[in-house]
Design an enzyme around this catalytic site. Structure first.
Site, PDB file in Angstrom:
ATOM      1  N   GLU A   1       0.978  -1.383   0.034  1.00 50.03           N
ATOM      2  CA  GLU A   1       0.000  -0.037  -0.021  1.00 50.03           C
ATOM      3  C   GLU A   1       0.774   1.197  -0.016  1.00 50.03           C
ATOM      4  O   GLU A   1       1.834   1.329   0.579  1.00 50.03           O
ATOM      5  CB  GLU A   1      -0.935  -0.037   1.255  1.00 50.03           C
ATOM      6  CG  GLU A   1      -1.911  -1.242   1.084  1.00 50.03           C
ATOM      7  CD  GLU A   1      -2.944  -1.144   2.485  1.00 50.03           C
ATOM      8  OE1 GLU A   1      -4.209  -1.645   2.142  1.00 50.03           O
ATOM      9  OE2 GLU A   1      -2.520  -0.671   3.331  1.00 50.03           O
TER      10      GLU A   1
ATOM     11  N   CYS B   1       6.303  -7.272   7.145  1.00 57.14           N
ATOM     12  CA  CYS B   1       7.534  -6.512   7.944  1.00 57.14           C
ATOM     13  C   CYS B   1       7.957  -7.775   8.929  1.00 57.14           C
ATOM     14  O   CYS B   1       7.348  -8.416   9.418  1.00 57.14           O
ATOM     15  CB  CYS B   1       7.149  -5.533   8.799  1.00 57.14           C
ATOM     16  SG  CYS B   1       8.486  -4.580   9.769  1.00 57.14           S
TER      17      CYS B   1
ATOM     18  N   SER C   1      11.365   5.760  14.804  1.00 53.68           N
ATOM     19  CA  SER C   1       9.965   5.332  15.524  1.00 53.68           C
ATOM     20  C   SER C   1      10.426   4.832  17.140  1.00 53.68           C
ATOM     21  O   SER C   1      11.020   4.053  17.354  1.00 53.68           O
ATOM     22  CB  SER C   1       9.501   3.869  15.118  1.00 53.68           C
ATOM     23  OG  SER C   1       8.880   4.198  13.509  1.00 53.68           O
ATOM     24  N   LEU C   2      10.046   5.877  17.821  1.00 52.10           N
ATOM     25  CA  LEU C   2      10.618   5.763  19.335  1.00 52.10           C
ATOM     26  C   LEU C   2       9.532   5.101  20.143  1.00 52.10           C
ATOM     27  O   LEU C   2       9.760   4.150  20.814  1.00 52.10           O
ATOM     28  CB  LEU C   2      11.123   7.216  19.753  1.00 52.10           C
ATOM     29  CG  LEU C   2      11.734   7.226  21.092  1.00 52.10           C
ATOM     30  CD1 LEU C   2      13.350   6.387  21.159  1.00 52.10           C
ATOM     31  CD2 LEU C   2      12.028   8.616  21.554  1.00 52.10           C
ATOM     32  N   HIS C   3       8.442   5.871  20.458  1.00 52.90           N
ATOM     33  CA  HIS C   3       7.418   5.491  20.975  1.00 52.90           C
ATOM     34  C   HIS C   3       7.498   4.935  22.366  1.00 52.90           C
ATOM     35  O   HIS C   3       6.369   4.451  22.820  1.00 52.90           O
ATOM     36  CB  HIS C   3       6.707   4.111  20.185  1.00 52.90           C
ATOM     37  CG  HIS C   3       6.511   4.352  18.852  1.00 52.90           C
ATOM     38  ND1 HIS C   3       5.743   5.623  18.297  1.00 52.90           N
ATOM     39  CD2 HIS C   3       6.747   3.835  17.668  1.00 52.90           C
ATOM     40  CE1 HIS C   3       5.860   5.584  17.209  1.00 52.90           C
ATOM     41  NE2 HIS C   3       6.687   4.398  16.372  1.00 52.90           N
TER      42      HIS C   3
ATOM     43  N   GLU D   1      10.473  -2.164   7.330  1.00 56.20           N
ATOM     44  CA  GLU D   1      11.534  -1.488   7.617  1.00 56.20           C
ATOM     45  C   GLU D   1      12.758  -1.176   6.474  1.00 56.20           C
ATOM     46  O   GLU D   1      13.162  -2.021   6.207  1.00 56.20           O
ATOM     47  CB  GLU D   1      12.229  -2.299   8.791  1.00 56.20           C
ATOM     48  CG  GLU D   1      13.645  -1.927   9.397  1.00 56.20           C
ATOM     49  CD  GLU D   1      13.408  -0.455   9.928  1.00 56.20           C
ATOM     50  OE1 GLU D   1      14.316   0.468   9.133  1.00 56.20           O
ATOM     51  OE2 GLU D   1      12.832   0.004  10.819  1.00 56.20           O
TER      52      GLU D   1
ATOM     53  N   CYS E   1       3.472   8.490   1.350  1.00 51.02           N
ATOM     54  CA  CYS E   1       4.070   7.590   2.310  1.00 51.02           C
ATOM     55  C   CYS E   1       4.262   6.021   1.515  1.00 51.02           C
ATOM     56  O   CYS E   1       3.325   5.746   1.001  1.00 51.02           O
ATOM     57  CB  CYS E   1       3.277   7.460   3.487  1.00 51.02           C
ATOM     58  SG  CYS E   1       3.828   6.169   4.523  1.00 51.02           S
TER      59      CYS E   1
ATOM     60  N   CYS F   1      -1.809   6.335   9.750  1.00 48.70           N
ATOM     61  CA  CYS F   1      -0.299   5.519  10.523  1.00 48.70           C
ATOM     62  C   CYS F   1      -0.563   4.305  11.303  1.00 48.70           C
ATOM     63  O   CYS F   1      -1.444   4.326  12.189  1.00 48.70           O
ATOM     64  CB  CYS F   1       0.318   6.683  11.318  1.00 48.70           C
ATOM     65  SG  CYS F   1       0.815   8.144  10.568  1.00 48.70           S
TER      66      CYS F   1
ATOM     67  N   ASN G   1      -3.892   4.868  16.320  1.00 41.00           N
ATOM     68  CA  ASN G   1      -5.023   4.691  15.158  1.00 41.00           C
ATOM     69  C   ASN G   1      -5.510   3.478  15.335  1.00 41.00           C
ATOM     70  O   ASN G   1      -4.764   2.486  14.667  1.00 41.00           O
ATOM     71  CB  ASN G   1      -4.801   5.233  13.825  1.00 41.00           C
ATOM     72  CG  ASN G   1      -4.440   6.664  13.509  1.00 41.00           C
ATOM     73  OD1 ASN G   1      -5.289   7.411  13.929  1.00 41.00           O
ATOM     74  ND2 ASN G   1      -3.020   6.877  13.204  1.00 41.00           N
TER      75      ASN G   1
ATOM     76  N   CYS H   1       5.988  -4.637  15.784  1.00 41.05           N
ATOM     77  CA  CYS H   1       5.626  -3.363  16.766  1.00 41.05           C
ATOM     78  C   CYS H   1       4.136  -3.597  17.031  1.00 41.05           C
ATOM     79  O   CYS H   1       3.340  -3.628  16.140  1.00 41.05           O
ATOM     80  CB  CYS H   1       5.924  -2.134  16.073  1.00 41.05           C
ATOM     81  SG  CYS H   1       7.500  -2.056  15.371  1.00 41.05           S
TER      82      CYS H   1
ATOM     83  N   CYS I   1       1.024  -1.802  15.509  1.00 43.47           N
ATOM     84  CA  CYS I   1       1.004  -1.310  14.055  1.00 43.47           C
ATOM     85  C   CYS I   1       0.697  -2.646  13.216  1.00 43.47           C
ATOM     86  O   CYS I   1       0.929  -3.685  13.440  1.00 43.47           O
ATOM     87  CB  CYS I   1       2.580  -1.302  13.530  1.00 43.47           C
ATOM     88  SG  CYS I   1       3.011  -1.597  11.751  1.00 43.47           S
TER      89      CYS I   1
HETATM   90  S1  SF4 Z   1       6.102   0.246  12.814  1.00 44.62           S
HETATM   91 FE1  SF4 Z   1       7.232  -0.029  10.992  1.00 44.62          FE
HETATM   92  S2  SF4 Z   1       8.936  -1.411  11.876  1.00 44.62           S
HETATM   93 FE2  SF4 Z   1       7.219  -1.636  13.016  1.00 44.62          FE
HETATM   94  S3  SF4 Z   1       5.750  -3.143  12.360  1.00 44.62           S
HETATM   95 FE3  SF4 Z   1       5.101  -1.669  11.570  1.00 44.62          FE
HETATM   96  S4  SF4 Z   1       6.159  -1.227   9.634  1.00 44.62           S
HETATM   97 FE4  SF4 Z   1       7.364  -2.672  10.887  1.00 44.62          FE
END
Ligand code: SF4
Length: 379
Positions: free
Chosen positions: A107, A127, A236-238, A183, A120, A356, A313, A131, A134
């Protein structure tokens, strides 16, 4: 090529298929022209037609002789990923589901704003990283994208927005962010080749200052990215503690916060006018306390930084909740008081699952739904 890149390499082009000129570097294009007994300037001419004019039919490349165009068409093609589905959100955000030659899907999302238009772009099918916030993270890694499949996303978006030839002024696509599926630093070589094609001033001509690569923290590749590509970095810190980050971003066990932030401190070319963007998804009761905000200020000391606060989200099957707006505002205030710019990202395109962390190929969702419906009732 490292083991990971080898194991998840994009498929070789089908020998019966005409060779795709999209995704080749300039040198590779010169070599292909030499194969036809042609001089290097032919590569320059083709580069112009493919990346500046966006032409896919050799017959339309009128500065080339008819004979040469015919010979090109016998051996080569100018292909982009096919558009499986195109959706437009009520807020103008667009999402394309792209079907790749081997049937896999990725996508790509376009987010128009007052002063810019951001594309984007995805770098992998699925992946490896999981995470927890995600949607893509629930889709196992199928493979890396080839340069043609990465740069092809920009070309598909330009086709749809009617942005050929690439205008010098008033572009709709002003910024490219590698924040889609995957990634990017786990597919470095292909991503780097695609970025170099995108930055080439005689083609797509996207300035390196308008390209941002987002990583979840693949420390060994960060310095190389800065040195070789010199694009903007987003991280991507989070989370503000290893304990929490280990739980929501397993990559932290390999590259913990100290190692990651040290790599940010030595990222080439950062300064006050060119800051590293830290992505911070606001998860209710997980990483959104005032103490987290104060700890984040300490962690970012000495790094030219901006923090994007992202209300979470939700996606089908997710178990987090977004922090309350007042909590997000309080968090932002603590950062701003420490002179760290902390804009709260507006949610865009959530009605088409384009926001996101919501990306996951439709086929994977369908397959998952089918699996769930065929599961015996007692489970
Ligand atoms: S945030 Fe990025 S690195 Fe983490 S699972 Fe999603 S796509 Fe992969």
């Amino acid at each position: 090529m490292n083991h990971h890149a080898e194991a998840f390499a994009p498929p070789q082009e089908d020998r019966d298929e005409k060779r795709n000129l999209v995704g080749l570097t300039r040198d590779q294009l010169v070599a292909e022209m030499a194969g036809l007994g042609e001089k290097p300037f032919r590569a320059k001419q083709l580069w112009h037609w493919i990346y500046h004019r966006g032409v896919t039919d050799f017959a339309a490349m009128t500065t080339l002789s008819k004979d040469f165009r015919a010979r090109l068409a016998e051996t080569f093609a100018v292909r982009r990923p096919a558009v499986g589905e195109a959706q437009v959100s009520r807020d103008g955000t667009r999402k394309w589901l792209l079907r790749l030659a081997d049937g896999n899907e990725v996508e790509t999302v376009y987010i128009p704003e007052e002063d810019r238009g951001t594309l984007c772009v995805s770098s992998q099918v699925g992946c490896t990283l999981t995470c927890k916030f995600c949607h893509t993270g629930t889709q196992r890694l199928v493979r890396n994208l080839a340069p043609a499949e990465i740069v092809g996303q920009i070309m598909v978006a330009r086709d749809d927005l009617g942005e050929w030839p690439a205008p010098a002024e008033g572009r709709q696509i002003t910024n490219i962010v590698l924040m889609g599926m995957g990634e990017p630093l786990y597919n470095y070589d292909n991503v780097a080749a695609a970025i170099k094609i995108a930055m080439d001033p005689e083609g797509l001509s996207v300035s390196k200052r308008k390209i941002t690569l987002s990583t979840s923290g693949v420390v060994p590749e960060m310095e190389r990215c800065g040195r070789e590509l010199d694009v903007n970095l987003a991280v991507s810190l989070h989370a503000t503690s290893d304990d929490v980050r280990d739980r929501i971003m397993p990559i932290n066990k390999k590259y913990p916060l100290k190692m990651l932030l040290d790599a940010c401190r030595s990222y080439p070319g950062t300064h006050n006018a060119r800051r590293i963007t830290f992505e911070y998804v606001m998860l209710k009761g997980v990483n959104d306390s005032e103490e987290d905000a104060r700890r984040l200020v300490k962690l970012l000391k000495g790094i030219p930084a901006k923090v994007n606060l992202i209300p979470f989200n939700p996606w089908p099957g997710s178990f987090f909740e977004s922090s309350e707006p007042a909590v997000i505002t309080r968090f932002a205030d603590i950062l701003s008081a420490a002179h760290i710019s902390a804009p709260v990202r507006a949610t865009r395109g959530d009605d088409i699952l384009a926001a996101c962390g919501q990306l996951k190929s439709a086929s994977e969702r369908r397959k998952k739904a089918e699996r769930e419906t065929t599961l015996p009732a007692q489970l």
